[in-house]
Design a protein around this motif. Structure first.
Motif, PDB file in Angstrom:
ATOM      1  N   THR A  86      32.903  35.027 -14.214  1.00 36.35           N
ATOM      2  CA  THR A  86      31.988  34.077 -14.852  1.00 36.35           C
ATOM      3  C   THR A  86      32.658  33.424 -16.059  1.00 36.35           C
ATOM      4  N   PRO A  87      32.840  32.113 -16.039  1.00 32.69           N
ATOM      5  CA  PRO A  87      33.414  31.437 -17.212  1.00 32.69           C
ATOM      6  C   PRO A  87      32.366  31.268 -18.307  1.00 32.69           C
ATOM      7  N   VAL A  88      32.835  30.985 -19.520  1.00 33.48           N
ATOM      8  CA  VAL A  88      31.924  30.908 -20.652  1.00 33.48           C
ATOM      9  C   VAL A  88      32.379  29.860 -21.667  1.00 33.48           C
ATOM     10  N   TRP A  89      31.440  29.084 -22.148  1.00 38.57           N
ATOM     11  CA  TRP A  89      31.604  28.306 -23.371  1.00 38.57           C
ATOM     12  C   TRP A  89      30.247  28.291 -24.047  1.00 38.57           C
ATOM     13  N   LEU A  90      30.178  27.865 -25.304  1.00 39.12           N
ATOM     14  CA  LEU A  90      28.926  27.937 -26.054  1.00 39.12           C
ATOM     15  C   LEU A  90      28.602  26.592 -26.685  1.00 39.12           C
ATOM     16  N   MET A  91      27.377  26.156 -26.507  1.00 34.03           N
ATOM     17  CA  MET A  91      26.933  24.969 -27.223  1.00 34.03           C
ATOM     18  C   MET A  91      27.011  25.242 -28.731  1.00 34.03           C
ATOM     19  N   ARG A  92      27.494  24.265 -29.448  1.00 32.46           N
ATOM     20  CA  ARG A  92      27.732  24.359 -30.883  1.00 32.46           C
ATOM     21  C   ARG A  92      28.754  25.455 -31.202  1.00 32.46           C
ATOM     22  N   GLN A  93      29.716  25.653 -30.293  1.00 36.55           N
ATOM     23  CA  GLN A  93      30.753  26.655 -30.559  1.00 36.55           C
ATOM     24  C   GLN A  93      31.649  26.229 -31.713  1.00 36.55           C
ATOM     25  N   ALA A  94      31.768  24.925 -31.924  1.00 39.78           N
ATOM     26  CA  ALA A  94      32.441  24.409 -33.121  1.00 39.78           C
ATOM     27  C   ALA A  94      31.349  24.159 -34.150  1.00 39.78           C
ATOM     28  N   GLY A  95      31.112  25.137 -35.039  1.00 38.46           N
ATOM     29  CA  GLY A  95      29.969  24.998 -35.930  1.00 38.46           C
ATOM     30  C   GLY A  95      30.077  25.784 -37.217  1.00 38.46           C
ATOM     31  N   ARG A  96      29.019  25.684 -38.002  1.00 41.15           N
ATOM     32  CA  ARG A  96      29.042  26.207 -39.369  1.00 41.15           C
ATOM     33  C   ARG A  96      28.992  27.724 -39.454  1.00 41.15           C
ATOM     34  N   TYR A  97      28.815  28.418 -38.338  1.00 42.92           N
ATOM     35  CA  TYR A  97      28.885  29.881 -38.383  1.00 42.92           C
ATOM     36  C   TYR A  97      30.302  30.344 -38.718  1.00 42.92           C
ATOM     37  N   MET A  98      31.313  29.475 -38.491  1.00 42.06           N
ATOM     38  CA  MET A  98      32.704  29.824 -38.765  1.00 42.06           C
ATOM     39  C   MET A  98      33.093  29.440 -40.185  1.00 42.06           C
ATOM     40  N   ALA A  99      33.702  30.385 -40.906  1.00 38.46           N
ATOM     41  CA  ALA A  99      34.165  30.088 -42.262  1.00 38.46           C
ATOM     42  C   ALA A  99      35.197  28.965 -42.250  1.00 38.46           C
ATOM     43  N   ALA A 100      36.051  28.955 -41.219  1.00 40.11           N
ATOM     44  CA  ALA A 100      37.073  27.912 -41.130  1.00 40.11           C
ATOM     45  C   ALA A 100      36.431  26.536 -40.995  1.00 40.11           C
ATOM     46  N   PHE A 101      35.326  26.453 -40.256  1.00 35.43           N
ATOM     47  CA  PHE A 101      34.601  25.189 -40.091  1.00 35.43           C
ATOM     48  C   PHE A 101      33.979  24.755 -41.414  1.00 35.43           C
ATOM     49  N   ARG A 102      33.440  25.716 -42.153  1.00 37.11           N
ATOM     50  CA  ARG A 102      32.772  25.386 -43.426  1.00 37.11           C
ATOM     51  C   ARG A 102      33.754  24.893 -44.479  1.00 37.11           C
ATOM     52  N   GLU A 103      35.033  25.185 -44.323  1.00 40.69           N
ATOM     53  CA  GLU A 103      36.023  24.624 -45.241  1.00 40.69           C
ATOM     54  C   GLU A 103      35.977  23.099 -45.208  1.00 40.69           C
ATOM     55  N   TYR A 104      35.551  22.548 -44.077  1.00 35.16           N
ATOM     56  CA  TYR A 104      35.445  21.098 -43.922  1.00 35.16           C
ATOM     57  C   TYR A 104      34.029  20.595 -44.156  1.00 35.16           C
ATOM     58  N   SER A 105      33.025  21.302 -43.572  1.00 33.39           N
ATOM     59  CA  SER A 105      31.656  20.801 -43.630  1.00 33.39           C
ATOM     60  C   SER A 105      31.088  20.800 -45.040  1.00 33.39           C
ATOM     61  N   THR A 106      31.590  21.659 -45.903  1.00 31.58           N
ATOM     62  CA  THR A 106      31.098  21.675 -47.284  1.00 31.58           C
ATOM     63  C   THR A 106      31.763  20.613 -48.156  1.00 31.58           C
ATOM     64  N   LYS A 107      32.828  19.988 -47.644  1.00 27.43           N
ATOM     65  CA  LYS A 107      33.581  19.035 -48.468  1.00 27.43           C
ATOM     66  C   LYS A 107      33.528  17.599 -47.960  1.00 27.43           C
ATOM     67  N   TYR A 108      33.366  17.421 -46.654  1.00 22.23           N
ATOM     68  CA  TYR A 108      33.470  16.091 -46.086  1.00 22.23           C
ATOM     69  C   TYR A 108      32.211  15.732 -45.310  1.00 22.23           C
ATOM     70  N   PRO A 109      31.714  14.487 -45.420  1.00 23.08           N
ATOM     71  CA  PRO A 109      30.521  14.061 -44.683  1.00 23.08           C
ATOM     72  C   PRO A 109      30.740  14.175 -43.179  1.00 23.08           C
ATOM     73  N   PHE A 110      29.638  14.301 -42.447  1.00 23.10           N
ATOM     74  CA  PHE A 110      29.740  14.533 -41.003  1.00 23.10           C
ATOM     75  C   PHE A 110      30.522  13.436 -40.300  1.00 23.10           C
ATOM     76  N   ARG A 111      30.204  12.187 -40.569  1.00 32.23           N
ATOM     77  CA  ARG A 111      30.877  11.119 -39.830  1.00 32.23           C
ATOM     78  C   ARG A 111      32.357  11.051 -40.178  1.00 32.23           C
ATOM     79  N   GLN A 112      32.704  11.414 -41.384  1.00 31.06           N
ATOM     80  CA  GLN A 112      34.124  11.458 -41.703  1.00 31.06           C
ATOM     81  C   GLN A 112      34.817  12.533 -40.874  1.00 31.06           C
ATOM     82  N   ARG A 113      34.162  13.684 -40.751  1.00 25.69           N
ATOM     83  CA  ARG A 113      34.756  14.770 -39.962  1.00 25.69           C
ATOM     84  C   ARG A 113      34.846  14.410 -38.488  1.00 25.69           C
ATOM     85  N   SER A 114      33.802  13.799 -37.945  1.00 23.48           N
ATOM     86  CA  SER A 114      33.761  13.536 -36.509  1.00 23.48           C
ATOM     87  C   SER A 114      34.517  12.274 -36.107  1.00 23.48           C
ATOM     88  N   GLU A 115      34.796  11.390 -37.060  1.00 22.78           N
ATOM     89  CA  GLU A 115      35.455  10.131 -36.727  1.00 22.78           C
ATOM     90  C   GLU A 115      36.873  10.031 -37.274  1.00 22.78           C
TER      91      GLU A 115
END
Length: 423
Positions: A86-115
């Motif tokens: 059974t393969p697996v991936w997770l919706m919102r697997q790239a998200g704020r639960y990760m400390a590494a992700f929060r290094e960006y989400s706390t500093k840069y606006p969403f559209r800047q990060r996504s674009e």
């Protein structure tokens, strides 16, 4: 440990952004002065003089899979093929639960990060490096293509998406851009760069690349409401006016969105996506009757556009909150139906039938439980779906903020390990 903390100070010479080649082994550090413009998203890229990140979180990579079948196991499962596990991936697997992700989400606006391609690529890859899911999904948003029609939006911290363009009348719909003639490379140039880079990274990591789009009703409702809404009253008033013939604005808007979304899915495939998931995120706002009259035909049109151009690329349809009318989703035209956590997997399998490939549907809150509870939930879901290799494991919604990082690893590891209750 899955995470190592390091203090990084990067001094970059005045070279253009494109001079910095991105690699999964070297996390991207963003220019803190790289700002936003409200009308067109990210500012034109300029020289990088210096970037400093204190206590940046670096994720220790998992070993690259050496099993040749892992490269496309998710793609094959999404097509409905029986696969070796059974393969697996997770919706919102790239998200704020990760400390590494929060290094960006706390500093840069969403559209800047996504674009910003370098930043979006890094955020897409962090979770795969850490946990080795069977797919990498592009870090983006379902609202990202709205500006191609002249609908402006932003994502405000603490508020969520805010859409400033009003669409309530037939005239408003007519004033939007022509959906048939959208040039995505011109309007959203960052998408090709992000997916192109991720495609190479996925190949190197021996895994699949997932693209996604929002379904027409969800994008219409978001636009009409202007932000998140509990009751969606303006949207529902437009549907009622449409039903009695007072105004066809809702039908016309859904049709225009369906064309744009279908073509956007095609664009993502041509940029490297191997699977496309269609998110009907606001399905919980719909009665079965309104789903069948408004949301379903529009989603079917978008899916049909994609499948007519790329019949071999699997499309997954996910109606969040739509489990009360699963029987209406059998003929969406997609290759697979993803189900939310509010329905038992065995019941969902019964309703859809054995011939409809299925994805889902562990309750995201299970990830706050013990290792044993998480592993049991994985085994139960796989067994109820028909056993190992008979469905695509996912959560029944996205990974929640605050989820312990190690819990995600336990889920992924157990899914890959489990050989069945009789093994």
């Amino acid at each position: 440990m899955r995470l190592a903390v390091a203090s990084l100070t990067l001094y970059l010479t005045a070279l253009p952004w494109d001079a910095y080649a991105f690699h999964a082994s070297r996390p991207f550090v963003a220019n803190p002065n790289h700002g936003m413009t409200s009308s067109s998203g990210v500012q034109p890229r300029t020289s990088v003089e210096m970037a400093t990140v204190e206590e940046a979180t670096v994720v220790e990579p998992k070993s690259r899979s050496t099993d040749p079948g892992d490269r496309d196991i998710l793609v094959r499962a999404a097509r409905g093929e029986a696969v070796e596990r059974t393969p697996v991936w997770l919706m919102r697997q790239a998200g704020r639960y990760m400390a590494a992700f929060r290094e960006y989400s706390t500093k840069y606006p969403f559209r800047q990060r996504s674009e910003t391609p370098e930043m979006a690529t890094e955020l897409s890859l962090q979770c795969h490096r850490a946990y080795g899911m069977d797919g990498i999904i592009m870090f983006s948003d379902i609202l990202t293509p709205l500006p191609t029609l002249g609908i402006d939006f932003d994502v405000i911290k603490g508020v969520g998406p805010v859409i400033s363009t009003e669409v309530r009348t037939e005239e408003d719909v007519a004033n939007l851009a022509d959906a048939e003639s959208v040039d995505f490379d011109e309007k959203l140039p960052f998408i090709r760069e992000i997916l192109g880079t991720l495609s190479k990274e996925a190949e190197d990591a021996n895994t699949s690349l997932i693209g996604f789009v929002g379904a027409p009703f969800t994008l219409a409702a978001y636009t009409i409401e202007g932000k998140s809404s509990k009751a969606c009253l303006p949207t529902k008033k437009m549907m009622m006016a449409d039903e009695v013939g007072e105004s066809k604005a809702m039908s016309q808007f859904l049709d225009k969105l369906a064309t744009m979304i279908g073509n956007y899915g095609i664009h993502q495939i041509e940029c490297g996506a191997q699977v496309v998931q269609v998110f009907e995120s606001w399905a919980h706002q719909l009665s079965p009757a309104w789903f069948e009259k408004f949301a379903k035909p529009a989603a079917q049109k978008a899916i049909k556009i994609i499948k007519e151009k790329y019949p071999d690329v699997p499309v997954i349809y996910f109606a969040n909150g739509g489990s009360s009318y699963l029987e209406l989703q059998r003929d969406m035209g997609s290759d697979m139906i993803a189900v939310d956590w509010s329905v038992d997997m065995a019941k969902a399998r019964e309703i859809l039938g054995e011939d409809i490939p299925i994805s889902g549907n562990i309750d995201p809150t299970i990830l706050f439980g013990t290792k044993e509870q998480i592993e049991q939930a994985v085994r139960d879901c796989i067994d109820k779906a028909g056993g190992p290799g008979k469905h695509l494991l996912n959560l029944g919604h996205g990974v929640m903020q605050g989820t312990p990082e190690e819990a995600v690893g336990w889920l992924v590891d157990e899914c890959k390990r489990y050989k069945g209750k009789d093994a």
